[in-house]
Motif scaffolding. Structure first.
Motif, PDB file in Angstrom:
ATOM      1  N   ASP A 204       6.335 -27.908  -5.662  1.00 26.67           N
ATOM      2  CA  ASP A 204       6.293 -28.971  -4.452  1.00 26.67           C
ATOM      3  C   ASP A 204       8.416 -29.927  -5.118  1.00 26.67           C
ATOM      4  O   ASP A 204       8.472 -30.382  -4.441  1.00 26.67           O
ATOM      5  CB  ASP A 204       5.697 -30.291  -5.236  1.00 26.67           C
ATOM      6  N   GLU A 239      -2.048 -18.846  -6.137  1.00 25.93           N
ATOM      7  CA  GLU A 239      -1.431 -19.757  -5.841  1.00 25.93           C
ATOM      8  C   GLU A 239      -0.827 -20.532  -5.239  1.00 25.93           C
ATOM      9  O   GLU A 239      -0.463 -21.871  -4.178  1.00 25.93           O
ATOM     10  CB  GLU A 239      -0.872 -20.428  -7.730  1.00 25.93           C
ATOM     11  N   GLN A 241      -0.905 -18.642  -1.810  1.00 27.51           N
ATOM     12  CA  GLN A 241      -1.244 -18.832  -0.689  1.00 27.51           C
ATOM     13  C   GLN A 241      -1.691 -20.385  -0.045  1.00 27.51           C
ATOM     14  O   GLN A 241      -1.681 -20.747   0.346  1.00 27.51           O
ATOM     15  CB  GLN A 241      -2.440 -17.993  -0.892  1.00 27.51           C
ATOM     16  N   ASN A 242      -2.241 -20.866  -1.843  1.00 30.73           N
ATOM     17  CA  ASN A 242      -2.937 -22.501  -1.339  1.00 30.73           C
ATOM     18  C   ASN A 242      -1.915 -23.259  -1.519  1.00 30.73           C
ATOM     19  O   ASN A 242      -2.206 -24.470  -0.325  1.00 30.73           O
ATOM     20  CB  ASN A 242      -3.788 -22.765  -2.979  1.00 30.73           C
ATOM     21  N   TRP A 243      -0.307 -23.228  -2.095  1.00 28.84           N
ATOM     22  CA  TRP A 243       0.588 -24.432  -1.283  1.00 28.84           C
ATOM     23  C   TRP A 243       0.685 -24.217  -0.502  1.00 28.84           C
ATOM     24  O   TRP A 243       0.798 -25.544  -0.160  1.00 28.84           O
ATOM     25  CB  TRP A 243       1.606 -24.038  -3.325  1.00 28.84           C
ATOM     26  N   SER A 245      -1.437 -23.677   2.290  1.00 27.34           N
ATOM     27  CA  SER A 245      -1.684 -23.918   3.018  1.00 27.34           C
ATOM     28  C   SER A 245      -1.876 -25.608   2.652  1.00 27.34           C
ATOM     29  O   SER A 245      -2.543 -26.234   3.859  1.00 27.34           O
ATOM     30  CB  SER A 245      -3.425 -23.497   2.845  1.00 27.34           C
ATOM     31  N   ASN A 246      -1.808 -26.153   1.242  1.00 27.24           N
ATOM     32  CA  ASN A 246      -1.464 -27.805   1.714  1.00 27.24           C
ATOM     33  C   ASN A 246      -0.425 -28.389   1.745  1.00 27.24           C
ATOM     34  O   ASN A 246       0.088 -29.523   1.937  1.00 27.24           O
ATOM     35  CB  ASN A 246      -2.126 -28.085   0.387  1.00 27.24           C
ATOM     36  N   TYR A 247       0.512 -27.255   2.186  1.00 27.71           N
ATOM     37  CA  TYR A 247       2.310 -28.287   2.353  1.00 27.71           C
ATOM     38  C   TYR A 247       2.632 -28.739   3.393  1.00 27.71           C
ATOM     39  O   TYR A 247       2.125 -28.332   4.680  1.00 27.71           O
ATOM     40  CB  TYR A 247       3.325 -26.894   2.534  1.00 27.71           C
ATOM     41  N   ARG A 248       2.845 -30.201   3.461  1.00 28.75           N
ATOM     42  CA  ARG A 248       3.294 -30.923   4.168  1.00 28.75           C
ATOM     43  C   ARG A 248       4.304 -31.119   4.124  1.00 28.75           C
ATOM     44  O   ARG A 248       4.767 -32.591   5.385  1.00 28.75           O
ATOM     45  CB  ARG A 248       2.630 -31.989   4.064  1.00 28.75           C
TER      46      ARG A 248
END
Ligand code: SF4
Length: 323
Positions: A204, A239, A241-243, A245-248
């Motif tokens: 992030d 982790e 993959q999660n990051w 998927s949630n990246y905006r």
């Protein structure tokens, strides 16, 4: 068909500046190195006999020399340096055969004594997009001034923030920030981050930094095993993959081919694979499928396209004996 292509090229080049094109299994690919604009005409499927012979992108390790000692570094440690004239001869050959871009690396490419000259000649004597990857600690004002106009895209390595970065790279984070400021003045640029158990938790912050400095891409590089470190493990992979998927965030994400599986990727050229898509030339003048590959062909006097043909044959024979 060639007439239609020629007309299209004239139309597009008139509208958008001079664009280079290559032909491949997914259609005709136009590219403008000045804007980074890609246009793919995929309505028809060109016959294999007319496909461009060069890989779409080629990376060149100008030198193995580096003044940092990162544990995750996979660059060979023996002394090796390519000669500027030799590099230019290979680039011209690749350019003629449909290559779109060249990426200088190493080692640290800015340590090559002729780095500026090579970039200037590559930009002036070919139609290739000229890019390079750097650790960023040698980007002085005079160097940036000399490179300006010869670089179409640059990449800087940012493995974490503050203390994490300093641990990974052994250099002060404040010095890296000066490097990012310099690269932002040079050309459009991207940030590379090696993903491991330390940097995964700073994605992030690195994405924010990328946006703050105006980077156009954040390239995720899952860590590969070296003598000193292991490959990115499964936990870190999840982790990541999660990051993703949630990246905006606003900065475009990219990922190296190794480690991309399981991630939502968009590949507009799915049939242009292997040596049609990419090749690497190491600092000893050996052509490889990638910088990690142990199989390679010495380019010698016969040229890069001849080495490419020999490498393809060798890989086909290897594949044949394995099946
Ligand atoms: S800066 Fe790059 S080339 Fe130099 S040691 Fe680190 S990873 Fe290797």
């Amino acid at each position: 068909m060639m007439l239609i292509l020629l007309l299209l090229w004239i139309l597009i080049s008139g509208e958008l500046g001079v664009m280079k094109f290559r032909i491949g299994p997914n259609g005709v690919h136009f590219f403008d190195r000045n804007t980074g604009l890609n246009v793919l005409l995929d309505e028809f499927c060109p016959h294999q006999t007319v496909w461009s012979k060069s890989p779409r992108q080629v990376s060149v390790a100008l030198t193995n020399l580096c003044d940092l000692h990162c544990a995750h570094c996979f660059a060979p440690k023996h002394k090796a340096l390519l000669h500027a004239d030799q590099v230019l001869t290979w680039l011209k050959e690749l350019d003629t055969e449909g290559c779109l871009g060249i990426g200088f690396g190493g080692g640290e490419p800015t340590l090559h004594p002729d780095f500026v000259d090579i970039c200037k000649r590559a930009a002036g004597e070919t139609h290739l997009a000229v890019t390079f990857t750097t650790h960023g600690h040698r980007l002085t004002q005079p160097l940036v001034k000399n490179l300006k106009g010869s670089i179409h895209f640059a990449r800087i390595s940012v493995d974490g923030i503050g203390h994490t970065y300093e641990e990974q790279r052994g250099r002060q984070f404040s010095s890296l920030l000066r490097g990012i400021e310099s690269i932002a003045k040079l050309s459009p640029f991207g940030i590379n981050i090696v993903i491991n158990e330390r940097t995964i938790f700073e994605l992030d912050a690195v994405a924010e930094l990328a946006q703050q400095f105006g980077a156009s891409e954040l390239l995720l590089l899952p860590q590969q095993a070296t003598n000193a470190v292991a490959s990115m493990d499964e936990l870190v992979g999840r982790e990541l993959q999660n990051w993703v998927s949630n990246y905006r965030g606003k900065v475009r994400l990219a990922i190296s081919e190794v480690g991309a599986s399981g991630l939502p990727i968009c590949d507009p050229l799915p049939n242009e694979t292997g040596l049609q898509a990419y090749a690497h030339i190491d600092a000893s003048g050996i052509l490889r499928t990638s910088s990690y590959s142990t199989t390679g062909m010495d380019i010698e006097e016969t040229g890069v396209m001849s080495a490419l043909k020999r490498l393809r044959n060798t890989l086909e024979i290897k594949q044949g004996t394995q099946t």
